[in-house]
Design a protein around this motif. Structure first.
Motif, PDB file in Angstrom:
ATOM      1  N   LEU A  27      -0.629   5.236   4.701  1.00 31.40           N
ATOM      2  CA  LEU A  27      -1.246   4.240   4.419  1.00 31.40           C
ATOM      3  C   LEU A  27      -0.340   3.063   4.993  1.00 31.40           C
ATOM      4  CD1 LEU A  27      -2.647   5.892   2.139  1.00 31.40           C
ATOM      5  CD2 LEU A  27      -2.633   3.783   0.841  1.00 31.40           C
ATOM      6  N   SER A  28      -1.130   2.209   5.781  1.00 31.64           N
ATOM      7  CA  SER A  28      -0.197   0.956   6.346  1.00 31.64           C
ATOM      8  C   SER A  28      -1.284  -0.196   6.261  1.00 31.64           C
ATOM      9  CB  SER A  28       0.035   1.051   7.767  1.00 31.64           C
ATOM     10  OG  SER A  28       0.845   0.071   8.150  1.00 31.64           O
ATOM     11  N   ARG A  29      -0.653  -1.287   5.569  1.00 27.55           N
ATOM     12  CA  ARG A  29      -1.421  -2.774   5.404  1.00 27.55           C
ATOM     13  C   ARG A  29      -2.581  -2.313   4.383  1.00 27.55           C
ATOM     14  NH1 ARG A  29       1.035  -2.741  10.291  1.00 27.55           N
ATOM     15  NH2 ARG A  29       2.509  -4.529  10.485  1.00 27.55           N
ATOM     16  N   CYS A  30      -2.527  -1.574   3.641  1.00 29.57           N
ATOM     17  CA  CYS A  30      -3.846  -1.185   2.450  1.00 29.57           C
ATOM     18  C   CYS A  30      -3.441  -1.656   1.097  1.00 29.57           C
ATOM     19  CB  CYS A  30      -3.937   0.198   2.622  1.00 29.57           C
ATOM     20  SG  CYS A  30      -4.467   1.096   3.866  1.00 29.57           S
ATOM     21  N   SER A  31      -4.050  -2.759   0.829  1.00 27.04           N
ATOM     22  CA  SER A  31      -3.644  -3.158  -0.600  1.00 27.04           C
ATOM     23  C   SER A  31      -4.884  -2.703  -1.718  1.00 27.04           C
ATOM     24  CB  SER A  31      -3.608  -4.730  -0.558  1.00 27.04           C
ATOM     25  OG  SER A  31      -2.669  -5.318   0.368  1.00 27.04           O
ATOM     26  N   TYR A  32      -4.418  -2.896  -2.858  1.00 29.56           N
ATOM     27  CA  TYR A  32      -5.244  -2.640  -3.856  1.00 29.56           C
ATOM     28  C   TYR A  32      -6.171  -1.195  -3.875  1.00 29.56           C
ATOM     29  CZ  TYR A  32      -4.251  -7.372  -5.048  1.00 29.56           C
ATOM     30  OH  TYR A  32      -3.663  -8.653  -5.348  1.00 29.56           O
ATOM     31  N   SER A  33      -5.215  -0.206  -3.594  1.00 26.08           N
ATOM     32  CA  SER A  33      -5.771   1.219  -3.192  1.00 26.08           C
ATOM     33  C   SER A  33      -5.262   2.112  -4.248  1.00 26.08           C
ATOM     34  CB  SER A  33      -5.335   1.480  -1.835  1.00 26.08           C
ATOM     35  OG  SER A  33      -5.816   0.638  -0.906  1.00 26.08           O
ATOM     36  N   THR A  34      -6.249   3.407  -4.430  1.00 28.74           N
ATOM     37  CA  THR A  34      -5.675   4.224  -5.491  1.00 28.74           C
ATOM     38  C   THR A  34      -5.813   5.672  -4.710  1.00 28.74           C
ATOM     39  OG1 THR A  34      -6.507   3.038  -7.255  1.00 28.74           O
ATOM     40  CG2 THR A  34      -6.237   5.308  -7.481  1.00 28.74           C
ATOM     41  N   ILE A  35      -4.916   6.351  -4.817  1.00 26.23           N
ATOM     42  CA  ILE A  35      -4.889   8.019  -4.293  1.00 26.23           C
ATOM     43  C   ILE A  35      -4.624   8.897  -5.707  1.00 26.23           C
ATOM     44  CG2 ILE A  35      -3.712   9.653  -2.797  1.00 26.23           C
ATOM     45  CD1 ILE A  35      -2.634   7.160  -1.224  1.00 26.23           C
ATOM     46  N   SER A  36      -5.451   9.922  -5.681  1.00 24.97           N
ATOM     47  CA  SER A  36      -5.337  10.394  -6.983  1.00 24.97           C
ATOM     48  C   SER A  36      -6.120  11.793  -6.928  1.00 24.97           C
ATOM     49  CB  SER A  36      -6.124   9.752  -8.119  1.00 24.97           C
ATOM     50  OG  SER A  36      -7.507   9.566  -7.825  1.00 24.97           O
ATOM     51  N   TYR A  37      -5.538  12.721  -7.717  1.00 22.90           N
ATOM     52  CA  TYR A  37      -6.147  13.987  -7.713  1.00 22.90           C
ATOM     53  C   TYR A  37      -6.283  14.703  -6.295  1.00 22.90           C
ATOM     54  CZ  TYR A  37      -7.490  12.529 -12.319  1.00 22.90           C
ATOM     55  OH  TYR A  37      -7.203  11.875 -13.432  1.00 22.90           O
ATOM     56  N   LEU A  38      -5.043  14.575  -5.696  1.00 18.88           N
ATOM     57  CA  LEU A  38      -4.890  15.580  -4.360  1.00 18.88           C
ATOM     58  C   LEU A  38      -4.291  16.846  -4.418  1.00 18.88           C
ATOM     59  CD1 LEU A  38      -4.439  12.477  -1.898  1.00 18.88           C
ATOM     60  CD2 LEU A  38      -6.681  13.656  -2.875  1.00 18.88           C
ATOM     61  N   ASP A  39      -4.389  17.607  -3.857  1.00 14.58           N
ATOM     62  CA  ASP A  39      -3.644  18.971  -3.398  1.00 14.58           C
ATOM     63  C   ASP A  39      -3.273  19.023  -2.169  1.00 14.58           C
ATOM     64  OD1 ASP A  39      -2.701  21.398  -3.342  1.00 14.58           O
ATOM     65  OD2 ASP A  39      -4.567  22.608  -4.156  1.00 14.58           O
ATOM     66  N   ILE A  40      -1.774  18.659  -1.811  1.00 17.67           N
ATOM     67  CA  ILE A  40      -1.295  18.644  -0.594  1.00 17.67           C
ATOM     68  C   ILE A  40      -0.364  19.923  -0.364  1.00 17.67           C
ATOM     69  CG2 ILE A  40      -0.197  17.321   1.175  1.00 17.67           C
ATOM     70  CD1 ILE A  40      -1.024  14.978  -0.495  1.00 17.67           C
ATOM     71  N   ALA A  41      -0.491  20.665   0.779  1.00 20.38           N
ATOM     72  CA  ALA A  41       0.471  21.797   0.693  1.00 20.38           C
ATOM     73  C   ALA A  41       0.723  22.189   2.347  1.00 20.38           C
ATOM     74  CB  ALA A  41       0.019  22.933   0.175  1.00 20.38           C
ATOM     75  N   ALA A  42       2.022  22.458   2.572  1.00 14.88           N
ATOM     76  CA  ALA A  42       2.473  22.928   3.801  1.00 14.88           C
ATOM     77  C   ALA A  42       3.537  23.675   3.562  1.00 14.88           C
ATOM     78  CB  ALA A  42       2.683  21.862   4.747  1.00 14.88           C
ATOM     79  N   PRO A  43       4.067  24.807   4.473  1.00 11.12           N
ATOM     80  CA  PRO A  43       5.258  25.584   4.078  1.00 11.12           C
ATOM     81  C   PRO A  43       6.473  24.832   4.096  1.00 11.12           C
ATOM     82  CG  PRO A  43       4.042  26.376   5.925  1.00 11.12           C
ATOM     83  CD  PRO A  43       3.322  24.757   5.735  1.00 11.12           C
ATOM     84  N   ALA A  44       7.419  25.143   2.918  1.00 11.25           N
ATOM     85  CA  ALA A  44       8.494  24.476   3.039  1.00 11.25           C
ATOM     86  C   ALA A  44       9.564  24.100   3.961  1.00 11.25           C
ATOM     87  CB  ALA A  44       9.444  25.326   1.745  1.00 11.25           C
ATOM     88  N   ASN A  45       9.418  25.145   5.121  1.00 14.95           N
ATOM     89  CA  ASN A  45      10.155  24.791   6.450  1.00 14.95           C
ATOM     90  C   ASN A  45       9.284  24.096   7.336  1.00 14.95           C
ATOM     91  OD1 ASN A  45       8.094  27.037   7.130  1.00 14.95           O
ATOM     92  ND2 ASN A  45       9.713  28.170   7.968  1.00 14.95           N
TER      93      ASN A  45
END
Length: 400
Positions: free
Chosen positions: A179-197
């Motif tokens: 997010l860049s130059r985004c105001s009054y925004s909401t991010i919710s209930y996401l499932d984000i995954a990538a390997p630990a390495n």
């Protein structure tokens, strides 16, 4: 029924028909959805129709049970409708071969630019298929990589009033969400995954944005779960499960002598499990600006290597960073109600610039013990000033 009532009903039906949201399904624009055919053009055509719709709300649908292969796309605004709904029910996948990544000059795979009132949801998946990017660089195979750097999977630039929710994000070549130059925004209930390495696969990166809420999400990546960079202010982060990853980080700030600022940050009710860091502030030597008015509260730790850390000598990979006299000013930082375990002996580490002290630090109701039975944890302070109460390990080094 008299004529006036009939006329009223007709007018009402006309109004409802005109005000109903138009739905643009990518299949209607030529998308195949077999995971092999390039559907980029179909998505672009659907977006153009959606963005030019003058109704009070419009929606684009990526249907369920289909997988859509698309290359880099710029979803350009502003759009004519005040409410744009992008519903992802199926799966969107990126090209797997870096040589086919045409049009990634923006540094993003899926870029939304100047789209206000944007809602993206649906329960589907965005899969960056980034594994090939993690093991190679553009210098490994000259001419094969068409992108200068691995792209961010999903980036929003100047999208005010954004709502991003209820999606799965997998294996971005670089940051998953920006997010860049985004105001009054909401991010919710996401499932984000990538390997630990997987390198540089931050979950969510925020910069130059204000009044942003991030809540109720699971983030498991190879880098910061959430990173708050220059220009972030009034950010509220709650109910995040982080791990594996590098924790929730302020920064890094001040690279190459930059003037950077972050302020008004609240991180609450979060869990860190098996992460490299928990609550982290990181700045480069030689920078300027400030990181201030930041609170981490009600934090659960499980086997975290650096549960609480301010690192003003940030130097990734130990690249012989030279000593500088300038530093980003760190002040008014609160840590409240931390409980859990540290996998390193130094559970609290305030390594502040010897020239620009950290001030106004508050430790309250901290109970961090060692992951290993029979071992103690300690606090370390370098030019750090503040107060502590009910703190374990004792932070007597935090000079008043």
């Amino acid at each position: 029924m008299d004529e006036k009532k009939v006329m009223f009903i007709v007018l009402l039906l006309c109004f409802l028909q005109q005000s109903s949201a138009a739905d643009y399904n990518v299949m209607q624009f030529g998308a195949v959805g077999d995971g092999k055919t390039d559907d980029t053009k179909a998505f672009e055509r659907a977006w153009q129709e959606l963005c030019n719709d003058v109704g009070p709300s419009s929606s684009l649908t990526v249907p369920m049970l289909n997988t859509f292969l698309v290359g880099p796309i710029n979803f350009q605004g502003p759009c004519k409708s005040p409410l744009i709904h992008f519903q992802i029910l199926g799966t969107i996948i990126a090209p797997q071969n870096p040589s086919s990544w045409n049009g990634c000059e923006t540094g993003a795979w899926l870029l939304f630019y100047k789209v206000d009132g944007l809602v993206i949801d649906g329960g589907g998946m965005i899969d960056g298929r980034g594994s090939v990017w993690w093991t190679k660089s553009s210098t490994d195979i000259p001419g094969e990589f068409k992108c200068a750097i691995p792209p961010t999977a999903l980036h929003f630039e100047s999208c005010n009033g954004l709502q991003l929710r209820k999606l799965r994000h997998r294996n971005s070549p670089r940051n998953h969400i920006g997010l860049s130059r985004c105001s009054y925004s909401t991010i919710s209930y996401l499932d984000i995954a990538a390997p630990a390495n997987s390198p540089n696969t931050d979950g969510i990166d925020i910069s130059f944005s204000t009044q942003v809420r991030v809540h109720h999400s699971i983030i498991k990546t190879g880098d910061d779960c959430i990173a708050l960079s220059n220009g972030s202010s009034q950010i509220n982060i709650t109910s995040i499960y982080c791990g594996p990853g590098h924790g929730i980080s302020i920064g890094s700030l001040g690279i190459n002598g930059q003037y950077d600022t972050v302020e008004g940050i609240k991180v609450r009710n979060c869990t860190f499990s098996g992460t490299q860091n928990g609550a982290r502030i990181k700045t480069w030597q030689g920078g300027s600006g400030h990181a201030r008015d930041i609170t981490f509260e009600n934090i659960l730790l499980h086997n975290v290597n650096n549960p609480i850390i301010i690192d003003q000598y940030y130097c990734p990979d130990g690249n012989n960073c030279s000593e500088k006299t300038l530093a980003v000013k760190v002040s008014d930082i609160g840590y409240k109600q931390f409980v859990g375990t540290s996998s390193s002996r130094t559970a609290i580490n305030f390594d502040c610039s010897k020239n620009v002290a950290c001030t106004g630090i508050l430790l309250d109701q901290i109970n961090i013990t060692s992951t290993f039975e029979g071992e103690d944890t300690i606090a370390y302070c370098n030019n750090a000033f503040g107060t502590s109460s009910f703190t374990r390990p004792a932070a007597s080094c935090l000079t008043h």
